[in-house]
Design a protein around this motif. Sequence first.
Motif, short mmCIF file in Angstrom:
data_model
loop_
_atom_site.label_atom_id
_atom_site.label_comp_id
_atom_site.label_asym_id
_atom_site.label_seq_id
_atom_site.Cartn_x
_atom_site.Cartn_y
_atom_site.Cartn_z
N LYS A 466 0.84 -1.17 -0.11
CA LYS A 466 -0.05 0.07 0.03
C LYS A 466 0.96 1.25 0.08
O LYS A 466 0.74 2.19 -0.75
N VAL A 467 2.00 1.13 0.61
CA VAL A 467 2.81 2.66 0.78
C VAL A 467 3.36 2.51 -0.73
O VAL A 467 3.30 3.94 -1.03
N LEU A 468 3.86 1.42 -1.36
CA LEU A 468 4.31 1.77 -2.51
C LEU A 468 3.32 2.17 -3.44
O LEU A 468 3.60 3.09 -4.50
N GLN A 469 2.21 1.60 -3.39
CA GLN A 469 1.10 2.17 -4.36
C GLN A 469 0.82 3.66 -4.07
O GLN A 469 0.48 4.35 -5.01
N GLU A 470 0.58 3.89 -2.74
CA GLU A 470 0.17 5.49 -2.46
C GLU A 470 1.42 6.36 -3.17
O GLU A 470 1.08 7.39 -3.36
N ALA A 471 2.73 5.87 -2.78
CA ALA A 471 3.64 6.75 -3.08
C ALA A 471 3.86 6.93 -4.80
O ALA A 471 4.90 7.61 -5.45
N GLY A 472 2.98 6.00 -5.67
CA GLY A 472 3.01 6.26 -6.98
C GLY A 472 4.21 5.26 -7.81
O GLY A 472 4.19 5.65 -8.78
N ILE A 561 6.49 10.44 -0.53
CA ILE A 561 5.89 9.94 0.50
C ILE A 561 5.54 11.02 1.04
O ILE A 561 6.66 11.83 1.74
N GLN A 562 4.38 11.32 1.70
CA GLN A 562 4.00 12.21 2.46
C GLN A 562 3.38 11.94 3.80
O GLN A 562 2.60 11.20 3.74
N PHE A 563 3.83 12.43 4.81
CA PHE A 563 3.23 11.60 6.17
C PHE A 563 1.98 12.59 6.72
O PHE A 563 2.19 13.85 6.52
N LYS A 564 0.77 12.01 6.80
CA LYS A 564 0.00 12.77 7.20
C LYS A 564 0.10 13.11 8.83
O LYS A 564 -0.76 14.15 9.31
N LYS A 565 0.54 12.59 9.40
CA LYS A 565 0.87 12.74 10.98
C LYS A 565 2.33 12.12 11.17
O LYS A 565 2.77 11.56 10.76
N GLN A 566 2.75 12.89 12.42
CA GLN A 566 3.80 12.59 12.85
C GLN A 566 3.61 11.40 14.21
O GLN A 566 2.60 11.45 14.79
N LEU A 567 4.47 10.46 14.04
CA LEU A 567 4.44 9.36 15.34
C LEU A 567 5.13 10.06 16.49
O LEU A 567 6.09 10.91 16.33
N SER A 568 5.23 9.42 17.81
CA SER A 568 5.59 9.73 18.80
C SER A 568 6.08 8.68 19.76
O SER A 568 5.65 7.57 19.63
N GLY A 569 7.16 8.72 20.59
CA GLY A 569 7.66 7.66 21.52
C GLY A 569 8.96 7.62 21.20
O GLY A 569 9.48 7.79 20.28
N LYS A 570 9.57 6.70 22.32
CA LYS A 570 11.23 6.53 22.13
C LYS A 570 11.10 5.02 21.48
O LYS A 570 10.43 4.04 22.06
N VAL A 571 11.86 4.85 20.72
CA VAL A 571 12.20 3.62 19.99
C VAL A 571 13.74 3.33 19.74
O VAL A 571 14.41 4.12 19.83
N THR A 572 13.86 2.11 19.38
CA THR A 572 15.02 1.48 19.25
C THR A 572 15.02 0.84 18.01
O THR A 572 13.86 0.24 17.53
#
Length: 689
Positions: A466-472, A561-572
Amino acid sequence: MTPIRPLFYNIHENYRWAEVLAYLLGGLAVILFLIGVYKHFKRWRSGRSEPFPVFTAERLKSFIKYAFFQGRLATDGYAIVMHLCIFFGMCVLFAGTALATIDQDVAHLIFKNQFLKGSFYLGYKLFLDIFGIALIAGLLLAFYRRYIIKPERLKNLVFPTFPLDSFYLLAMLLFIALSGFFVEALRLAETKVPWAHYSPIGSSLAVLFNTMDKQSLLSLHFVVWSLHGLAALTFIALIPHSKAFHMFTSAASIYLRNMGPAGALPAGEPSGVSKITDFTWRQLLQFDSCTWCGRCQELCPAHISGSKLSPKNVILKLNDAMLKYSPANGTPSAAGQTGENPDAVNKEKTLQDTVFEPSELWGCTTCRACEEVCPVFIEHPRTIIELRRYLVGQGVMDKTLQDALNNLNRYGNSFGKSDRMRAKWTQGLPFKVKDARKEPVDCVWFVGDYASFDPRLQTITQATAKVLQEAGVDFGILYEGERNSGNDVRRIGEEGLFEVLRDKNLDAFSKVQWKNGKKVIITTDPHSYNTLKNEYNWDGANVEIRHYTEFLNQLVKDGKIQFKKQLSGKVTYHDPCYLGRYNGVYEEPRFLIRSLGLDLIEMPRNRSKSHCCGAGGGRMWMEDTAEIKERPAENRVKEAASLNGVQMIVVACPKDLAMFRDAVKTTGNEGKLVVKDIAELIAEAMEIQ
Ligand code: SF4
Ligand code: SF4
């Protein structure tokens, strides 16, 4: 009075016989040294042929960086200071002794002149004193670490073929360096030359002998000079017959190192290695160059998990086997006793019978942590894989691994599913994924077995589509034409099956209808990425192989690729071995994670020091053996869990996802840690349902 180097001070006047003896013993030491070196050459030459690496400026640069300046120890402050002190101390003292010999036996004897005089001589003295004390400091650091701190990695198996271990060699070197200073001090105490301060250490020590009379000074000087000389000549004679030879072999191994792509396994013998002479001359030289430092063992996920495998011991055992079994030795037998016909024994006994247990060789995940850290560039995974090939030929393997290989042989995937099921995951998508063999595409997605068949991963595979499709992106897949890429099959040691899988995939790729001259193949699986990029023969086709994190990173940078929202939190983030260590892709996944708005906290073992999940090298198809205390994935999950505030492990490999999700459960971290793939997170930020 012009400063000049005294010739055989005290010895020439008072002990002429000792001067003659010094020349005789010196000659003997050189002969013993050369005999030893010749034996090593003979052993290496008994190996299979391998092209001699071509000289390039890049190779020379690498040699200077890693052999002279110990580039691979740069992150270990203690080790680098210690090694540089010992290395440069020995080099300078050796050069100083060589200059003194030329000054005495060529300049003075033949040309009746000396060049070690005047200010050049004073500079020479100062230089030698400084590097002499550096050598002593380095040796004391080595003693302290090896015999006081005693790190686990320096504990060695005991081999009868290595009678002189590090202790004796270090002690001998320390004695030579210290006695050299005392010889100088006794001479300065007696001659009282006005330039004595150009030898700061020697002249300081000379104070100790101020009260002695001339005759006592001369006698003591003779005794210490004799001991110093005997120790130095014994050391020279012993170099090629002891571990000290690594001074030369490690430099040779660094010069001859593989400078090609780390992920391209040399073809070697498809039937593998069962005798020491089945290895190539360059591999045999590598075994001879191990410094016993244990850095490889310290990072090895198999060793840490409790497996019998230690990459250091693999190399030491092979070195020991070379010293015992090489036909170049002439006499010893496989059992290490005389009296047997060595050829007969060599024909019957294999390394797998006499040196290794199968579980040792099957323990390897081929993660390459050992090779990446080895200061002398020994290629452990290649060695282990070649030893495994023989086991595969003999059918010595786990039943589960045998089943996986049967499935791969029959169905082209380890899941034992029919070809038609490979693209079943596309059925849940709101659009049709192109069959790249039937419709023109810009880009082919090589999906890989796990992402295609593992039910736990289907939603992530769909999210990626879906990401690939959405990015055209104009992409397609190979449908039932795709086979397992063969990367892990090759690392198991099944060379023949790898070739079959590779050829079938290449055949499917040859049918692709490319829109452009530039052919882009993306893959979500780092293992497939490695073999497609480094081991497939694309026959000059303009093919670009990209991992999806590299590809998506470019799409984000290009604004596709455009993000509609930003994610948050600490990740590794966990670096997959075949993406990072094998192919140097470290930054693109990190860029993506940060661009999503996530706070990336690194685990202590990151980038080239990443700790393998334990799935590589075919390990995901093998059972754990009884000695495994903690799986590599569990060890890694605990490392992530120890990071303050981190609640997510981000991965960029379908196998990691499966391994870590299991490990989160078995380590009791459910509810505390989640494991997510980067594509999943991108889909979330793009608000793709
Ligand atoms: S490749 Fe990895 S698992 Fe294999 S010996 Fe080296 S460090 Fe250990
Ligand atoms: S193989 Fe390399 S890293 Fe391992 S002990 Fe030998 S020199 Fe050290």
